[in-house]
Design an enzyme around this catalytic site. Structure first.
Site, mmCIF file in Angstrom:
data_model
loop_
_atom_site.group_PDB
_atom_site.id
_atom_site.type_symbol
_atom_site.label_atom_id
_atom_site.label_comp_id
_atom_site.label_asym_id
_atom_site.label_seq_id
_atom_site.Cartn_x
_atom_site.Cartn_y
_atom_site.Cartn_z
ATOM 1 N N TRP A 1 8.984 -2.847 5.499
ATOM 2 C CA TRP A 1 10.511 -3.303 6.387
ATOM 3 C C TRP A 1 10.774 -4.978 6.840
ATOM 4 O O TRP A 1 11.668 -5.564 6.656
ATOM 5 C CB TRP A 1 10.840 -2.466 7.532
ATOM 6 C CG TRP A 1 10.979 -0.883 6.963
ATOM 7 C CD1 TRP A 1 9.856 0.061 7.152
ATOM 8 C CD2 TRP A 1 11.800 -0.581 6.056
ATOM 9 N NE1 TRP A 1 10.414 1.253 6.053
ATOM 10 C CE2 TRP A 1 11.608 0.974 5.486
ATOM 11 C CE3 TRP A 1 13.091 -1.073 5.345
ATOM 12 C CZ2 TRP A 1 12.281 1.802 4.814
ATOM 13 C CZ3 TRP A 1 13.688 -0.297 4.480
ATOM 14 C CH2 TRP A 1 13.652 1.095 4.210
ATOM 15 N N ASP B 1 12.760 -5.469 15.461
ATOM 16 C CA ASP B 1 13.333 -4.152 14.572
ATOM 17 C C ASP B 1 12.158 -2.850 15.241
ATOM 18 O O ASP B 1 11.148 -2.827 15.013
ATOM 19 C CB ASP B 1 12.999 -4.236 13.356
ATOM 20 C CG ASP B 1 13.312 -2.852 12.398
ATOM 21 O OD1 ASP B 1 13.762 -1.856 13.070
ATOM 22 O OD2 ASP B 1 13.136 -2.697 11.264
ATOM 23 N N LYS C 1 15.570 8.121 13.732
ATOM 24 C CA LYS C 1 14.189 8.774 13.822
ATOM 25 C C LYS C 1 13.880 9.282 15.221
ATOM 26 O O LYS C 1 13.373 10.214 15.534
ATOM 27 C CB LYS C 1 13.138 7.417 13.698
ATOM 28 C CG LYS C 1 13.216 7.142 12.104
ATOM 29 C CD LYS C 1 12.570 5.990 11.866
ATOM 30 C CE LYS C 1 12.831 5.017 10.595
ATOM 31 N NZ LYS C 1 12.559 6.123 9.478
#
Length: 367
Positions: A107, A178, A202
């Protein structure tokens, strides 16, 4: 049975992931006729007092749980973390500047590649050549003078690594993080961060809502020559109501915030995650090589436990038998294979204990 959520499923999906059962029950009772208004949350006007109550309650609970200072704005956006990969450089990577990236997994790579389409970037640190088994060592003093911001990813879902602590930032260089896969699982030192973003699916709620927490002084430096809807200032000035928000997702996010509060807050989530992770890592470490963890011990994630078995055939058998027992989402990411147990906040300790029992029994019957 009507009115109840009954399941024999153990949800270890990496995202969208488990939601607290009590949250689902509360949503079932109130979401489709909110406060006897005759309207579901998804039908009411986002300009109405009914929805504004939901909206600002969710924002305020999030601010309280994460102890977000007053000099930060909290925004509810859409587009997931992937949109933030582009939105951050569009706002802050101006001509003559470069963005520094710490690569710790897939990511962070995607964030770097997206920013590189918009402006100049460079890699500050990376462990790609080690298959991202650990968090890179970072020296912020080595940043270039024209660095617009530093970007890092707090937890790496695919490789199962996580920053144990964050490096001390240069006060003159903003840090953007992030935190999609570990937000609300541990506290954040806001002195070390200038922008933190996270897809909610999540730890914070369902998919469809993206949390962005941004220092107000950073927003003042943003590029004004970009599309209006991609400007953080646009959404800050409108209290995240510039256009129609994902009302249902924000409602459930608020219920999740309430649930975390009832459990004892973010510190309780941290301790809960530590207990769950320790059980799984101990099972891996004591298996005499039957299970092999991917991440080095010092970089292990408390959110995503990644591991392999001795060979691919045994892994397939493990995943097949696990699925038959009701364990869902244990497949590793398609890019690297193997196995992965995602143990986000809403995954009960009892589910982890059941998985540990299954792993031990599987080892006994396949040695």
């Amino acid at each position: 049975m009507e009115g109840k959520i009954l399941t024999n499923i153990y949800n270890f999906n990496a995202g969208p992931s488990a939601l607290p059962k009590s949250v689902l029950l509360e949503a079932q009772e109130s979401m489709f006729n909110y406060k006897n208004s005759g309207l579901s949350v998804m039908e009411m006007s986002h300009r109405s007092p009914l929805y504004e109550e939901i909206h600002f309650n969710s924002l305020n609970k999030l601010r309280s749980l994460l102890s977000v200072p007053d000099d930060f704005e909290i925004l509810f956006l859409q587009g997931g973390a992937s949109l933030q990969f582009a939105m951050i450089p569009m706002n802050f990577l101006t001509p003559g500047k470069q963005a520094a990236f710490v690569l710790s997994g897939s990511w962070s790579e995607k964030a770097w590649k997206e920013a590189s389409r918009i402006g100049e970037t460079y890699i500050l640190a990376s462990t790609k050549d080690e298959m991202y088994r650990r968090i890179p060592e970072v020296n912020f003093d080595s940043c270039k003078e024209n660095t617009a911001y530093i970007h890092l990813t707090s937890n790496n879902t695919i490789f199962g690594t996580q920053w144990p602590s964050y490096p001390i930032k240069d006060p003159n260089i903003p840090v953007c993080m992030d935190a999609s896969s570990d937000i609300l699982s541990r506290s954040i030192d806001w002195n070390q961060m200038d922008l933190v973003y996270a897809g909610a699916q999540k730890n914070a709620g369902p998919s469809g809502i993206t949390i962005v927490i941004i220092r107000k002084s950073l927003m003042e430096t943003a590029n004004s020559h970009i599309p209006t809807i991609l400007s953080y200032n646009t959404h800050a000035k409108s209290d995240s109501l510039y256009h129609t928000p994902p009302t249902g997702s924000i409602f459930i996010l608020g219920l999740v915030m309430k649930w975390i509060e009832e459990q004892g807050g973010v510190e309780a989530m941290r301790l809960h995650s530590k207990t769950k992770g320790s059980l799984l890592y101990q099972t891996i470490d004591e298996s005499d090589g039957f299970y092999v963890g991917h991440a080095t011990e010092s970089s292990r994630s408390s959110m995503n436990v990644t591991f392999n078995l001795r060979n691919e055939q045994l892994e397939k058998q493990f995943l097949h038998e696990a699925k038959a027992k009701g364990f869902v989402g244990l497949n590793g990411h398609r890019s690297i294979g193997g196995c992965r147990a995602s143990i986000y906040n809403a995954v009960p300790l009892s589910h982890v204990e059941s998985l540990v029992e299954f792993m031990k029994n599987f080892q006994k019957t396949h040695v």
